[in-house]
Design a protein around this motif. Structure first.
Motif, PDB file in Angstrom:
ATOM      1  N   UNK A  81      -6.199   8.197   6.468  1.00 40.77           N
ATOM      2  CA  UNK A  81      -5.104   7.445   6.692  1.00 40.77           C
ATOM      3  C   UNK A  81      -4.971   6.436   7.621  1.00 40.77           C
ATOM      4  N   UNK A  82      -5.360   7.066   8.989  1.00 38.29           N
ATOM      5  CA  UNK A  82      -5.645   6.246  10.095  1.00 38.29           C
ATOM      6  C   UNK A  82      -6.985   6.732  10.670  1.00 38.29           C
ATOM      7  N   UNK A 139      -0.371  -4.289   5.262  1.00 41.81           N
ATOM      8  CA  UNK A 139       0.068  -4.273   3.969  1.00 41.81           C
ATOM      9  C   UNK A 139       0.266  -2.670   3.658  1.00 41.81           C
ATOM     10  N   UNK A 140       1.089  -2.426   2.684  1.00 34.63           N
ATOM     11  CA  UNK A 140       1.644  -1.034   2.371  1.00 34.63           C
ATOM     12  C   UNK A 140       0.161  -0.368   2.180  1.00 34.63           C
ATOM     13  N   UNK A 141       0.477   1.009   2.589  1.00 35.24           N
ATOM     14  CA  UNK A 141      -0.822   1.924   2.646  1.00 35.24           C
ATOM     15  C   UNK A 141      -2.069   1.622   3.759  1.00 35.24           C
ATOM     16  N   UNK A 142      -1.495   0.650   4.663  1.00 32.50           N
ATOM     17  CA  UNK A 142      -2.666   0.411   5.732  1.00 32.50           C
ATOM     18  C   UNK A 142      -2.650   1.530   6.815  1.00 32.50           C
ATOM     19  N   UNK A 143      -1.398   2.379   6.452  1.00 34.48           N
ATOM     20  CA  UNK A 143      -1.625   3.458   7.724  1.00 34.48           C
ATOM     21  C   UNK A 143      -0.657   3.248   8.906  1.00 34.48           C
ATOM     22  N   UNK A 144      -0.031   2.148   8.846  1.00 38.52           N
ATOM     23  CA  UNK A 144       1.033   1.807  10.187  1.00 38.52           C
ATOM     24  C   UNK A 144       2.138   2.983  10.014  1.00 38.52           C
ATOM     25  N   UNK A 145       2.650   3.145   8.999  1.00 37.31           N
ATOM     26  CA  UNK A 145       3.651   4.236   8.998  1.00 37.31           C
ATOM     27  C   UNK A 145       3.249   5.442   9.468  1.00 37.31           C
ATOM     28  N   UNK A 146       2.069   5.990   9.053  1.00 39.58           N
ATOM     29  CA  UNK A 146       1.548   7.011   9.407  1.00 39.58           C
ATOM     30  C   UNK A 146       1.303   7.190  11.100  1.00 39.58           C
ATOM     31  N   UNK A 206      -6.364   1.877   7.673  1.00 37.09           N
ATOM     32  CA  UNK A 206      -6.519   2.756   8.789  1.00 37.09           C
ATOM     33  C   UNK A 206      -6.892   2.294  10.007  1.00 37.09           C
ATOM     34  N   UNK A 207      -7.196   1.068  10.161  1.00 33.91           N
ATOM     35  CA  UNK A 207      -7.862   0.511  11.422  1.00 33.91           C
ATOM     36  C   UNK A 207      -7.082  -0.582  11.992  1.00 33.91           C
TER      37      UNK A 207
END
Lengths: 204, 275
Positions: free
Chosen positions: B37-38, B56-63, B233-234
Motif C-alpha cells: 500500500x505504501x 487519487x483514492x487508493x494511492x496509499x496517502x491515508x495509510x 504507494x510512492x
C-alpha cells in the motif's frame, strides 16, 4: 385478585425474569467476546440460528431427562429460548458502531478497553436492549409451557383449563399472560427509547 | 522506486508549536495484498510545516498518514517525531500527543460537544477545572460560542460545525503534530472553503505541524506549504504548490494538476483571505 392468582402470577414473573437475567448474563458477554473473532462468532451465530428454529415445547420436553420436572428444567429451556435474540442483537449492535468512530477513539489514544467501555458498548446499548426486549416477550409467552413440565406459573390455568374443559379458567391464563407480555414490552420499549434518545437527540 | 524528498518550512527554522516528522524508507504491505500500500517512502516534514498528501483514492496517502500515529504499523522503515523513534513509544501514549481529525463521523454521538473536545485531556487526567477552561478556549478559537455549543450533541450540529468541533478536539491537548484525513470531504463547497480558512488560521496561530490528506487538488494548493503527491504507494513529487504546478515531476502529476494548471497558478498569485 385471589391469592391463588397472585401466586401463579408471581411464579410466572420469577421464572421469566430469572431466565432473562441468566440469558443476558451469558449472552451479552459471549456475543461481545466473539464479535471480533470470526470463527467463534460464526459458531455462536450458527448455534443461535439453530436454537431459534427448535420449538419451545420440544426444548422443554428435552430437558426433562436431564433435570426432571419442575423449575430447573423450565428455567433451562427458557434460557435457551432467550439466548438467540440476545446473542444476535448484541452482535449486530456492536458491529453497527461505525468503524470510523472506533478508529477516532483509538487515534486519540484510548486503550482497547477504553474504546470498548467509553465508545463501543455505550453506542451499542440501544440495539442490545432491542434483543433483551424481544427475548422478554418470547420468554413470558413461552413460560406458559413450563406448566406442562411442572414449572408452575400462569400456564397452570391453561393446562388445567384444557384438561377439565374449563373455558373461563383457560381464558384467565391466556389473557393474563398476554397482558403481562404487552406490559413488559411497553415498559422495555420506553427504556429503550430513552437509551436511543440519549444517544441521538432529535431536537434542541 | 524509492522517492527521496525533503520539505522545509517556508519560514525557515523551527517554530515553537510543531514537531519535525521524519519518515525513512516507510513501507506498508497488508497481508495477502499483491502490492504494498505504501512503498519505501522517505519524507521529512519540518517543524511547523503544513504538508498535504495528495493523490487519487487508493494511492496509499491515508495509510501513510496512519503510520504516523501507529494506527497502521509499517512493515519496513522507521518514523521519528522530533528525533525519537515512534516504535519505541507506547502507542496510546504516542497518540495522546498527536491530534487526529477524520470526517465528521469521528465525533462520538453519545458525548456532548464539551465531552468530545475534552476526550484527550481527560485521558491525560487533567483537573476538571483545567479541562473546562480548555474547552471554552478551544470553542472560542473555532468560533463557536461556548455557552451555546458546550452541551449540544453532534446530531445538533451542522456538518461544518461538527468538523470544527473535530478540529478543536484534535487540538485539545496542544499536540505538536496534527493529522487530518480528508477532514472536509463530507461538507459542501462553501462550508469547505470556510473550514479551510479556519484551519489555515489555526495553523498560522499555533504553528503546529500538520499532515493533511486529500484527493482535492484545489484544497491541497490552497492549504499546503508543501505538497506531497502520491501514486500507487510512492511519493512522486514533493514541492511547494507553485513548484508542483509549474514543474510537475511526471505525466501523472501533470494530469493531476494539469487541466486547470494555468488558472490555478493565477489563483495562487492572488493572496488568499488573510493569508
Amino acid at each position: 385478585m385471589s391469592a391463588d392468582f397472585i401466586a401463579h402470577l408471581g411464579a410466572h414473573v420469577v421464572l421469566a425474569g430469572a431466565a432473562l437475567l441468566v440469558a443476558a448474563a451469558i449472552g451479552i458477554p459471549l456475543a461481545g467476546g466473539a464479535v471480533d473473532r470470526p470463527l467463534p462468532r460464526g459458531v455462536l451465530l450458527a448455534l443461535a440460528g439453530g436454537f431459534r428454529v427448535v420449538p419451545s415445547l420440544a426444548v422443554l420436553t428435552l430437558t426433562i431427562p436431564f433435570l426432571g420436572l419442575g423449575f430447573a428444567p423450565a428455567l433451562l429451556a427458557l434460557v435457551v429460548l432467550a439466548l438467540p435474540p440476545i446473542l444476535v442483537n448484541t452482535d449486530v449492535a456492536l458491529r453497527s458502531v461505525p468503524n470510523a468512530t472506533l478508529e477516532a477513539a483509538r487515534g486519540m489514544g484510548m486503550t482497547e478497553r477504553q474504546v470498548g467501555t467509553r465508545v463501543r458498548w455505550p453506542l451499542a446499548l440501544p440495539v442490545v436492549a432491542v434483543g433483551v426486549r424481544t427475548a422478554t416477550v418470547e420468554v413470558i409467552a413461552s413460560a406458559t409451557l413450563a406448566a406442562f413440565i411442572g414449572g408452575g406459573g400462569l400456564g397452570d390455568y391453561i393446562v388445567s383449563g384444557l384438561q377439565t374443559g374449563n373455558f373461563p379458567e383457560l381464558l384467565l391464563g391466556a389473557a393474563s399472560v398476554a397482558v403481562l407480555a404487552i406490559l413488559a414490552d411497553a415498559a422495555l420499549g420506553v427504556t429503550q427509547r430513552r437509551l436511543a434518545l440519549s444517544l441521538s437527540p432529535t431536537s434542541g | 522506486m524509492t522517492s527521496s524528498s525533503s520539505t522545509a518550512s517556508p519560514n525557515g527554522g523551527a517554530r515553537a508549536g510543531g514537531a519535525r516528522v521524519e519518515l525513512d524508507g516507510v513501507g506498508v504491505r497488508y497481508p495477502n495484498a499483491p502490492f504494498p500500500a505504501v512503498d519505501g517512502v522517505d519524507l521529512t516534514i519540518e517543524s511547523g510545516t503544513f504538508a498535504v498528501l495528495l493523490g487519487p483514492s487508493g494511492c496509499g496517502k491515508s495509510t501513510l498518514l496512519r503510520t504516523i500515529n501507529r494506527l497502521v504499523e509499517p512493515t519496513t522503515g522507521t518514523i521519528r517525531i522530533d528525533g525519537g523513534e515512534i516504535r519505541q513509544r507506547d502507542a496510546t501514549d504516542l497518540r495522546r500527543g498527536i491530534g487526529y481529525v477524520i470526517q465528521a463521523v469521528g465525533l462520538f454521538p453519545h458525548y456532548t460537544v464539551a465531552q468530545n473536545v475534552s476526550v484527550v485531556p481527560r485521558l491525560l487526567g487533567w483537573e476538571r477545572e483545567r479541562v473546562e477552561r480548555r474547552v471554552d478556549e478551544l470553542l472560542r478559537m473555532i468560533r463557536l460560542d461556548p455557552a451555546r455549543y458546550r452541551d449540544r450533541k453532534p446530531r445538533e450540529l451542522s456538518g461544518g460545525e461538527a468538523q470544527r468541533v473535530g478540529v478543536a478536539r484534535a487540538l485539545a491537548a496542544e499536540p505538536r503534530v496534527l493529522l487530518m484525513d480528508e477532514p472536509f470531504a463530507a461538507v459542501d463547497a462553501i462550508v469547505r472553503a470556510s473550514l479551510q480558512d479556519e484551519i489555515a488560521r489555526v495553523h498560522r496561530e499555533l504553528g503546529t505541524t500538520i499532515v493533511f490528506v486529500t484527493h482535492d487538488v484545489d484544497e491541497a494548493l490552497r492549504l499546503a506549504d508543501r505538497i506531497v503527491v502520491m501514486n500507487a504507494g510512492h511519493v512522486v513529487q514533493t514541492g511547494s504548490p507553485t513548484e508542483v504546478l509549474e514543474r510537475p515531476a511526471d505525466a501523472f502529476v501533470r494530469d493531476l494538476v494539469g487541466v486547470d494548471a494555468e488558472t490555478r497558478r493565477l489563483a495562487l498569485e492572488r493572496p488568499l483571505i488573510e493569508r
